[in-house]
Design an enzyme around this catalytic site. Structure first.
Site, PDB file in Angstrom:
ATOM      1  N   LYS A  78     -16.999 -26.972  66.550  1.00 52.32           N
ATOM      2  CA  LYS A  78     -17.847 -28.087  66.122  1.00 52.32           C
ATOM      3  C   LYS A  78     -16.940 -29.191  65.562  1.00 52.32           C
ATOM      4  O   LYS A  78     -15.884 -28.885  64.971  1.00 52.32           O
ATOM      5  CB  LYS A  78     -18.803 -27.563  65.050  1.00 52.32           C
ATOM      6  CG  LYS A  78     -19.893 -28.506  64.592  1.00 52.32           C
ATOM      7  CD  LYS A  78     -20.817 -27.737  63.609  1.00 52.32           C
ATOM      8  CE  LYS A  78     -22.003 -28.607  63.185  1.00 52.32           C
ATOM      9  NZ  LYS A  78     -22.894 -27.870  62.265  1.00 52.32           N
ATOM     10  N   SER A 153     -27.681 -28.616  63.280  1.00 51.02           N
ATOM     11  CA  SER A 153     -26.743 -29.663  63.643  1.00 51.02           C
ATOM     12  C   SER A 153     -25.698 -29.201  64.651  1.00 51.02           C
ATOM     13  O   SER A 153     -25.007 -30.023  65.248  1.00 51.02           O
ATOM     14  CB  SER A 153     -26.031 -30.179  62.409  1.00 51.02           C
ATOM     15  OG  SER A 153     -25.375 -29.138  61.767  1.00 51.02           O
ATOM     16  N   SER A 177     -28.320 -24.689  60.627  1.00 46.45           N
ATOM     17  CA  SER A 177     -27.627 -25.387  61.712  1.00 46.45           C
ATOM     18  C   SER A 177     -26.903 -24.549  62.737  1.00 46.45           C
ATOM     19  O   SER A 177     -26.379 -25.104  63.703  1.00 46.45           O
ATOM     20  CB  SER A 177     -26.641 -26.396  61.101  1.00 46.45           C
ATOM     21  OG  SER A 177     -27.372 -27.457  60.536  1.00 46.45           O
TER      22      SER A 177
END
Lengths: 481, 94
Positions: A78, A153, A177
């Site tokens: 990420k 997210s 997330s």
């Protein structure tokens, strides 16, 4: 079958048996990333470094050296994991062009395990969001339905694994997330106990809630990744010195005698009927596998979202103070006359609207005159949530619940309504408040084919139990990737 | 309840410039969130200790060993501003 479709276990076995090389694995993934670039799962790629790392592993294999279970297997990070010399921007304009001079501890550990990094995946800006729509790079599309969000997210990481762009990926979970995008995209994802994996070098959102965890194609693969990154580190003083067990050791244990708590508060109004049906069917499957369902209550669940949206913006506002256009990021053009004007403009231009909202919310609840009414009150509520979970775990071994009240929603549907997006986190926030581990494992689809995830929550540091139950469930009753 | 004046004050504290044309929409959305979290007032919390963190750890100490941080040059290079004698040159504070 294309190499990129393999899971970690198959990949490792194939490399050892010399049926294919790490370089071929990387090439397979890179080709698919290019073919599927419409997904917008990756925000930056490091193909040369990936191929170089792959070739180093191939040389080790050729020389007959022993290699670890993650060696040579392509993964993604990420866009909040600092990686020395590589773009790490938290999907924010304010960090545009930033290349950290160090690796996050989790990255260090994967490097030591001969991991191969393909690039950075998309996220909501500074991981604030539940749809990856708050990214400065645009939304990540759901591989199952391109008109829908991949979730957030960690939408990029979830989509990348689901679309076979990599064999596993790291994400972060602060209020859901990892779990929610995992459920939306139909892959397993693990939120660890707070403090299980060091956060050093991972761009912070809310420091007392952030966790780091894996996405993979199978639950057993989650265990393999966790094995490499778990454990205390001196650089993160919130990592308790708890031993790291062998996460695969008890993974096949039968579920007979297991007590699974079902809290009615997770099945309240707002839960879409189809999600409820698929989840209840999953619970029946757990029973068929030998588990016993136990009715429990966690009365503070309906207050968890409000608690979260007082405390996390407060922590976000503190963590975002460092983005001042002085320490990192692009220069402000044109320059300001004085420092104060510089801050206002730089932060006004650099932060997206949702980030500005969260910073403002946090500043408000921490400000004089409001601190006791909001921040302190929310901390007290958090205390009650922890107490509720402790009480619940006295009556059961783990707790089962939906991951999200809805399946993946259409892109743009909730974008103009911050509160609607916040309420989407209702099932995942409670475990985050208590700092306990939680797994999202695919358990079915809606009638229109959208993935549904089953959430399993366990006491702190009981990841082994979650992985065991998740693995057996996946093998006997789950839906394949 | 929060109004535009209060939003301007908070924006000042947060050092974020919110353009005039976006003020109304921003204020409205912030009001919605603040209105929602008032829900917490329905929960009695007298005598409940506020929780700051979930690890239970206290006083995590390490040995006070002097050492030089090897990456200070690289960290200063992360700044987009001019550097002088190993320091970052900023606009005057006042």
């Amino acid at each position: 079958m294309d190499l990129r479709q393999l899971n970690l276990s198959e990949g490792a076995e194939g490399l050892r048996a010399k049926r294919f090389s790490s370089r071929e694995l990387v090439e397979s993934c890179l080709a698919e990333i290019e073919r599927k670039k419409e997904l917008n799962a990756f925000v930056s790629l490091t193909p040369e470094a990936a191929l170089a790392a792959a070739e180093a592993v191939d040389r080790k294999i050729a020389a007959g050296e022993e290699i670890g279970p993650l060696a040579g297997l392509p993964c993604a990070l990420k866009d909040v994991f600092c990686q020395e010399g590589e773009l790490t921007t938290a999907a924010s304009r304010i960090l545009s062009g930033y290349r950290p001079p160090f690796d996050a501890v989790a990255v260090e550990r994967l490097k030591a395990a001969d991991a191969v990094f393909l690039g950075k995946t998309n996220t909501d800006e500074f991981t604030c969001g539940a749809s990856t729509e708050n990214s400065c790079y645009g939304v990540t599309k759901n591989p199952v339905d391109l008109t829908r969000v991949a979730g957030g997210s960690s939408g990029g990481s979830a989509a990348a694994v689901a679309a076979d762009l990599c064999l596993y990926a790291l994400g972060t979970d602060t209020g859901g997330s990892i779990r929610q995008p995992a459920a939306f995209c139909g892959v397993p994802g693990l939120k660890v106990t707070y403090g299980r994996v060091p956060r050093s070098g991972v761009i912070s959102m809310a420091s007392s809630w952030d966790t780091i965890g894996p996405f993979a194609k199978t639950v057993a693969d989650l265990a393999r990744v966790l094995q490499a990154i778990a454990g205390a580190d001196e650089r993160d003083s919130t990592t308790p010195r708890m031993p790291v067990p062998d996460y695969l050791a008890d993974i096949e244990k039968p579920l007979s005698g297991l007590k699974v708590g079902v809290a009615r508060e997770f099945f309240g109004e707002g839960l879409e009927t189809e999600i409820e049906q698929v989840t209840l069917e999953a619970l029946k499957n757990l029973e068929r596998l030998g588990a016993r369902l136990v009715d429990i209550s966690i009365p503070t669940v309906p207050y968890a979202v409000a608690c979260y949206y007082v405390l996390t913006p407060a922590e976000v506002s503190a963590n975002m103070a460092r983005y001042d256009g002085i320490r990192y990021g692009r220069a402000l053009q044109p320059e300001s006359d004085d420092l104060e004007a510089h801050y206002y403009r730089l932060r006004g231009e650099g932060f997206g609207e949702e980030m500005q909202r969260r910073i403002m919310m946090g500043t408000y609840v921490l400000s004089a005159g409001y601190y006791d009414a909001y921040y302190r009150k929310a901390q007290q509520v958090r205390s009650l949530i922890v107490a509720d979970f402790n009480q619940a775990f006295a009556a059961c071994d783990l707790i089962a619940a939906p991951v999200s009240p809805t399946p993946a929603f259409p892109i743009g549907e909730k974008a103009g309504d911050p509160l609607a997006l916040y309420l989407a986190d209702v099932c995942t926030i409670p475990a985050s408040a208590a700092g306990i581990p939680a797994l999202s494992v695919p358990c079915g689809r809606t009638a229109s084919g959208l993935p549904v995830g089953l959430q399993l929550m366990a006491p702190q540091f009981a990841e082994s139990l979650l992985l065991n139950v998740g693995h057996v469930f996946e093998r006997e009753a789950g839906v394949g990737v | 309840m929060i109004d535009a004046e209060e939003v301007k004050r908070i924006a000042g504290l947060a050092r974020i410039e919110i353009p005039v044309e976006r003020m109304d929409d921003f204020t409205r959305k912030l009001q919605q969130v603040i209105g929602y979290v008032a829900l917490l007032n329905k929960l009695p919390t007298e005598g409940v200790d506020p929780l700051a963190q979930v690890t239970g750890l206290t006083d995590v100490l390490r040995e006070d060993r002097p050492s030089s941080f090897p990456l200070w040059r690289e960290l200063i290079e992360s700044s987009p501003l001019p550097k002088e004698r190993g320091q970052i040159k900023v606009k005057s504070v006042f």
